[in-house]
Design an enzyme around this catalytic site. Structure first.
Site, PDB file in Angstrom:
ATOM      1  N   GLN A  73       0.854  -1.193   0.000  1.00  0.00           N
ATOM      2  CA  GLN A  73       0.000   0.000   0.000  1.00  0.00           C
ATOM      3  C   GLN A  73       0.889   1.242   0.000  1.00  0.00           C
ATOM      4  OE1 GLN A  73      -3.490  -0.530   3.001  1.00  0.00           O
ATOM      5  NE2 GLN A  73      -1.821  -1.817   3.723  1.00  0.00           N
ATOM      6  N   ASN A  74       2.160   1.046   0.229  1.00  0.00           N
ATOM      7  CA  ASN A  74       3.067   2.187   0.385  1.00  0.00           C
ATOM      8  C   ASN A  74       3.367   2.840  -0.966  1.00  0.00           C
ATOM      9  OD1 ASN A  74       3.061   1.434   3.020  1.00  0.00           O
ATOM     10  ND2 ASN A  74       5.072   0.439   2.977  1.00  0.00           N
ATOM     11  N   VAL A  75       3.507   4.123  -0.931  1.00  0.00           N
ATOM     12  CA  VAL A  75       3.758   4.886  -2.164  1.00  0.00           C
ATOM     13  C   VAL A  75       5.181   5.453  -2.160  1.00  0.00           C
ATOM     14  CG1 VAL A  75       1.316   5.493  -2.422  1.00  0.00           C
ATOM     15  CG2 VAL A  75       2.818   7.017  -1.117  1.00  0.00           C
ATOM     16  N   ASP A  76       6.028   4.930  -1.208  1.00  0.00           N
ATOM     17  CA  ASP A  76       7.331   5.578  -0.970  1.00  0.00           C
ATOM     18  C   ASP A  76       8.493   4.951  -1.743  1.00  0.00           C
ATOM     19  OD1 ASP A  76       7.365   3.992   2.328  1.00  0.00           O
ATOM     20  OD2 ASP A  76       7.963   3.191   0.365  1.00  0.00           O
ATOM     21  N   HIS A  96      -1.476   1.424  -4.286  1.00  0.00           N
ATOM     22  CA  HIS A  96      -1.887   2.827  -4.137  1.00  0.00           C
ATOM     23  C   HIS A  96      -1.009   3.793  -4.914  1.00  0.00           C
ATOM     24  CE1 HIS A  96      -3.948   1.688  -0.083  1.00  0.00           C
ATOM     25  NE2 HIS A  96      -4.627   1.290  -1.127  1.00  0.00           N
ATOM     26  N   CYS A 141      -3.138  17.049 -19.731  1.00  0.00           N
ATOM     27  CA  CYS A 141      -2.556  16.341 -20.900  1.00  0.00           C
ATOM     28  C   CYS A 141      -1.864  15.049 -20.491  1.00  0.00           C
ATOM     29  CB  CYS A 141      -1.557  17.260 -21.617  1.00  0.00           C
ATOM     30  SG  CYS A 141      -0.023  17.477 -20.708  1.00  0.00           S
ATOM     31  N   GLY A 150       2.830  -4.419   9.051  1.00  0.00           N
ATOM     32  CA  GLY A 150       2.898  -2.959   9.185  1.00  0.00           C
ATOM     33  C   GLY A 150       1.718  -2.216   8.614  1.00  0.00           C
ATOM     34  N   ASN A 190       3.189  -6.874  13.509  1.00  0.00           N
ATOM     35  CA  ASN A 190       2.855  -5.487  13.830  1.00  0.00           C
ATOM     36  C   ASN A 190       3.093  -5.328  15.337  1.00  0.00           C
ATOM     37  OD1 ASN A 190       1.360  -3.021  14.335  1.00  0.00           O
ATOM     38  ND2 ASN A 190       0.301  -3.388  12.406  1.00  0.00           N
TER      39      ASN A 190
HETATM   40  C1  BV8 Z   1     -12.007   2.823  -3.373  1.00  0.00           C
HETATM   41  C2  BV8 Z   1      -2.476   6.921  -1.082  1.00  0.00           C
HETATM   42  C3  BV8 Z   1     -13.710   2.369  -4.937  1.00  0.00           C
HETATM   43  C4  BV8 Z   1      -2.308   8.377  -1.112  1.00  0.00           C
HETATM   44  C5  BV8 Z   1      -4.186   6.039   0.404  1.00  0.00           C
HETATM   45  C6  BV8 Z   1     -16.431   6.460   2.619  1.00  0.00           C
HETATM   46  C7  BV8 Z   1     -16.256   7.364   1.577  1.00  0.00           C
HETATM   47  C8  BV8 Z   1     -15.379   7.114   0.513  1.00  0.00           C
HETATM   48  C9  BV8 Z   1     -14.661   5.934   0.475  1.00  0.00           C
HETATM   49  C10 BV8 Z   1     -14.856   5.047   1.523  1.00  0.00           C
HETATM   50  C11 BV8 Z   1     -15.719   5.289   2.584  1.00  0.00           C
HETATM   51  N1  BV8 Z   1     -15.677   4.227   3.427  1.00  0.00           N
HETATM   52  C12 BV8 Z   1     -14.802   3.323   2.943  1.00  0.00           C
HETATM   53  C13 BV8 Z   1     -14.314   3.813   1.788  1.00  0.00           C
HETATM   54  C14 BV8 Z   1     -13.338   3.184   0.946  1.00  0.00           C
HETATM   55  C15 BV8 Z   1     -11.987   3.835   1.273  1.00  0.00           C
HETATM   56  C16 BV8 Z   1     -11.553   3.357   2.644  1.00  0.00           C
HETATM   57  O1  BV8 Z   1     -11.210   2.208   2.801  1.00  0.00           O
HETATM   58  N2  BV8 Z   1     -11.580   4.271   3.648  1.00  0.00           N
HETATM   59  C17 BV8 Z   1     -11.151   3.878   4.987  1.00  0.00           C
HETATM   60  C18 BV8 Z   1     -10.450   5.056   5.666  1.00  0.00           C
HETATM   61  C19 BV8 Z   1     -12.393   3.414   5.760  1.00  0.00           C
HETATM   62  N3  BV8 Z   1     -11.119   3.336   0.252  1.00  0.00           N
HETATM   63  C20 BV8 Z   1     -10.990   4.039  -0.885  1.00  0.00           C
HETATM   64  O2  BV8 Z   1     -11.510   5.121  -1.099  1.00  0.00           O
HETATM   65  C21 BV8 Z   1     -10.158   3.359  -1.953  1.00  0.00           C
HETATM   66  N4  BV8 Z   1     -10.828   3.421  -3.204  1.00  0.00           N
HETATM   67  O3  BV8 Z   1     -12.613   2.254  -2.500  1.00  0.00           O
HETATM   68  O4  BV8 Z   1     -12.446   2.944  -4.675  1.00  0.00           O
HETATM   69  C22 BV8 Z   1     -14.610   3.534  -5.065  1.00  0.00           C
HETATM   70  C23 BV8 Z   1     -14.503   4.304  -6.212  1.00  0.00           C
HETATM   71  C24 BV8 Z   1     -15.377   5.378  -6.346  1.00  0.00           C
HETATM   72  C25 BV8 Z   1     -16.315   5.681  -5.336  1.00  0.00           C
HETATM   73  C26 BV8 Z   1     -16.356   4.903  -4.155  1.00  0.00           C
HETATM   74  C27 BV8 Z   1     -15.502   3.814  -4.019  1.00  0.00           C
HETATM   75  C28 BV8 Z   1      -8.807   4.076  -2.091  1.00  0.00           C
HETATM   76  C29 BV8 Z   1      -7.945   3.707  -0.916  1.00  0.00           C
HETATM   77  C30 BV8 Z   1      -6.534   4.284  -1.118  1.00  0.00           C
HETATM   78  C31 BV8 Z   1      -6.432   5.602  -0.418  1.00  0.00           C
HETATM   79  N5  BV8 Z   1      -5.065   6.075  -0.546  1.00  0.00           N
HETATM   80  N6  BV8 Z   1      -2.979   6.555   0.235  1.00  0.00           N
HETATM   81  C32 BV8 Z   1      -1.277   8.812  -0.104  1.00  0.00           C
HETATM   82  O5  BV8 Z   1      -0.483   7.966   0.394  1.00  0.00           O
HETATM   83  O6  BV8 Z   1      -1.282  10.014   0.173  1.00  0.00           O
HETATM   84  S1  BV8 Z   1      -4.557   5.334   1.890  1.00  0.00           S
HETATM   85  C33 BV8 Z   1      -3.267   5.340   2.985  1.00  0.00           C
HETATM   86  O7  BV8 Z   1      -3.673   4.389   3.994  1.00  0.00           O
HETATM   87  C34 BV8 Z   1      -1.919   4.824   2.500  1.00  0.00           C
HETATM   88  O8  BV8 Z   1      -1.904   4.312   1.192  1.00  0.00           O
HETATM   89  C35 BV8 Z   1      -1.636   3.681   3.463  1.00  0.00           C
HETATM   90  O9  BV8 Z   1      -0.843   2.727   2.912  1.00  0.00           O
HETATM   91  C36 BV8 Z   1      -3.005   3.204   3.691  1.00  0.00           C
HETATM   92  C37 BV8 Z   1      -3.173   2.226   4.815  1.00  0.00           C
HETATM   93  O10 BV8 Z   1      -2.570   2.769   5.942  1.00  0.00           O
HETATM   94  P1  BV8 Z   1      -1.393   1.858   6.590  1.00  0.00           P
HETATM   95  O11 BV8 Z   1      -0.379   1.589   5.534  1.00  0.00           O
HETATM   96  O12 BV8 Z   1      -2.006   0.690   7.267  1.00  0.00           O
HETATM   97  O13 BV8 Z   1      -0.748   2.864   7.619  1.00  0.00           O
HETATM   98  P2  BV8 Z   1      -1.346   3.276   9.033  1.00  0.00           P
HETATM   99  O14 BV8 Z   1      -0.640   4.515   9.467  1.00  0.00           O
HETATM  100  O15 BV8 Z   1      -2.850   3.242   8.993  1.00  0.00           O
HETATM  101  O16 BV8 Z   1      -0.897   2.068  10.004  1.00  0.00           O
HETATM  102  C38 BV8 Z   1       0.483   1.871  10.253  1.00  0.00           C
HETATM  103  C39 BV8 Z   1       0.585   0.506  10.913  1.00  0.00           C
HETATM  104  O17 BV8 Z   1       1.973   0.227  11.076  1.00  0.00           O
HETATM  105  C40 BV8 Z   1      -0.031   0.459  12.304  1.00  0.00           C
HETATM  106  O18 BV8 Z   1      -0.774  -0.741  12.437  1.00  0.00           O
HETATM  107  C41 BV8 Z   1       1.175   0.436  13.239  1.00  0.00           C
HETATM  108  O19 BV8 Z   1       0.930  -0.307  14.416  1.00  0.00           O
HETATM  109  C42 BV8 Z   1       2.172  -0.272  12.377  1.00  0.00           C
HETATM  110  N7  BV8 Z   1       3.577  -0.012  12.694  1.00  0.00           N
HETATM  111  C43 BV8 Z   1       4.136   1.104  13.239  1.00  0.00           C
HETATM  112  N8  BV8 Z   1       5.491   0.936  13.352  1.00  0.00           N
HETATM  113  C44 BV8 Z   1       5.765  -0.305  12.843  1.00  0.00           C
HETATM  114  C45 BV8 Z   1       4.564  -0.907  12.432  1.00  0.00           C
HETATM  115  N9  BV8 Z   1       4.509  -2.142  11.887  1.00  0.00           N
HETATM  116  C46 BV8 Z   1       5.672  -2.809  11.764  1.00  0.00           C
HETATM  117  N10 BV8 Z   1       6.874  -2.304  12.137  1.00  0.00           N
HETATM  118  C47 BV8 Z   1       6.949  -1.058  12.681  1.00  0.00           C
HETATM  119  N11 BV8 Z   1       8.156  -0.558  13.056  1.00  0.00           N
HETATM  120 ZN    ZN Z   2      -0.288  19.212 -19.323  1.00  0.00          ZN
END
Ligand code: BV8
Ligand code: ZN
Length: 248
Positions: A99-102, A117, A128, A186, A212
């Site tokens: 899911q990472n974009v990095d 993602h 364009c 993660g 995690n």
């Molecule tokens: C879609 C990219 C179909 C950009 C991201 C209501 C309205 C609208 C949509 C929705 C809704 N309800 C649900 C949805 C669907 C929505 C969704 O799921 N929302 C969630 C919040 C409920 N999903 C979407 O909209 C997706 N598209 O459904 O399209 C559609 C089409 C049209 C109309 C309707 C539907 C698109 C989802 C993609 C969104 N883009 N990012 C950017 O990066 O800026 S999401 C973003 O969250 C990142 O991509 C990230 O990867 C992703 C998930 O987060 P995590 O990676 O899990 O990171 P997080 O911080 O949450 O957690 C970190 C974890 O690491 C923790 O557990 C922590 O404990 C752990 N950790 C910490 N340190 C460590 C560790 N683990 C291991 N080692 C360590 N050292």
């Molecule tokens: Zn252009």
């Protein structure tokens, strides 16, 4: 650290899949999204990572991505990324779904990376579609615009409400369905459809392991939970698998 059950499954595994989230990059110094001090602490996702927010306030959203690109350029992959890249060489059929974009998995040497993602280091013009690796020069208080047509340039990432790239989703689904062992590493398992993959793996008979430091939405469904940071757990897992394979 690893159960007999997991080691047996890995010893006989044909196919392995790993889903990673922002936690895998945390130890490189890239803030996660939802942890304390995370990227979304001061802003909520809906305010930044969606198309309407971008059109409403292109300067704010563009500067947030520029800030994140700066962080990413300044950090290195961590031992967790390198271990995952090495793991790819230990199984004939291995798929990394991120899911990472990095871009850190690729920088660590992972070859088959399914980017669900998108990738923050890629950008394109809204009008364009001209692609930009680096943004054209622009004033700090303006949003970057296309040098060809003057259109707004956006990051090539999937925003909320946007569809994921279909080829990436298909490849991730197929790898998940055929996996004998599936790791969820993660990720808070909140964002769909990515968060659905560990459930799909379980429904298709995979042994599903969560790595995690904290509980997540998926924890209750995992067959095995390894509470620790990926930078420590993944290298140990790879060493254990290598030892197993050498003695096999
Ligand atoms: C879609 C990219 C179909 C950009 C991201 C209501 C309205 C609208 C949509 C929705 C809704 N309800 C649900 C949805 C669907 C929505 C969704 O799921 N929302 C969630 C919040 C409920 N999903 C979407 O909209 C997706 N598209 O459904 O399209 C559609 C089409 C049209 C109309 C309707 C539907 C698109 C989802 C993609 C969104 N883009 N990012 C950017 O990066 O800026 S999401 C973003 O969250 C990142 O991509 C990230 O990867 C992703 C998930 O987060 P995590 O990676 O899990 O990171 P997080 O911080 O949450 O957690 C970190 C974890 O690491 C923790 O557990 C922590 O404990 C752990 N950790 C910490 N340190 C460590 C560790 N683990 C291991 N080692 C360590 N050292
Ligand atoms: Zn252009």
């Amino acid at each position: 650290m690893f159960s007999e059950q997991l080691l047996n499954r890995l010893a006989n595994a044909e196919s392995v899949a790993i889903l990673t989230g922002a936690g895998v990059s945390a130890e490189s110094g890239v803030p996660t999204f939802r942890d304390p001090g995370g990227l979304w602490e001061q802003f909520r996702p809906e305010e930044l990572a969606n198309f309407d927010a971008f059109m409403r306030n292109p300067v704010l959203v563009s500067s947030w991505y520029a800030y994140r690109r700066e962080i990413i350029r300044s950090v290195e992959p961590n031992p967790g990324h390198y271990a995952i890249a090495e793991m790819e060489t230990l199984f004939d059929d291995f798929t990394l779904i991120t899911q990472n974009v990095d871009n850190l998995h690729r920088r660590a040497g992972s070859i088959r990376v399914v980017e669900l993602h998108g990738n923050i280091m890629r950008n394109y013009c809204l009008d364009c579609r001209r692609e930009y690796k680096d943004m054209p020069d622009h004033d700090k208080d303006t949003a970057p615009r296309c040098t060809e047509c003057g259109g707004l340039i956006r990051p090539d990432v999937v925003w909320f409400g946007e569809l994921l790239p279909q080829d990436a989703v298909r490849e991730a689904e197929l790898a998940t369905r055929r996996a004998d062992v599936f790791f969820s590493v993660g990720t808070s398992a909140i964002v769909y459809p990515a968060a659905g993959l560990p459930h799909t793996a379980r429904e298709h008979g995979a042994y599903v392991v969560e790595i995690n430091p904290c509980d997540t939405d998926f924890t209750p469904y995992a067959h095995e939970v390894i509470r620790g940071p990926s930078g420590t757990v993944m290298p140990r897992l790879v060493e254990t698998v290598k030892r197993m394979k050498n003695t096999a």
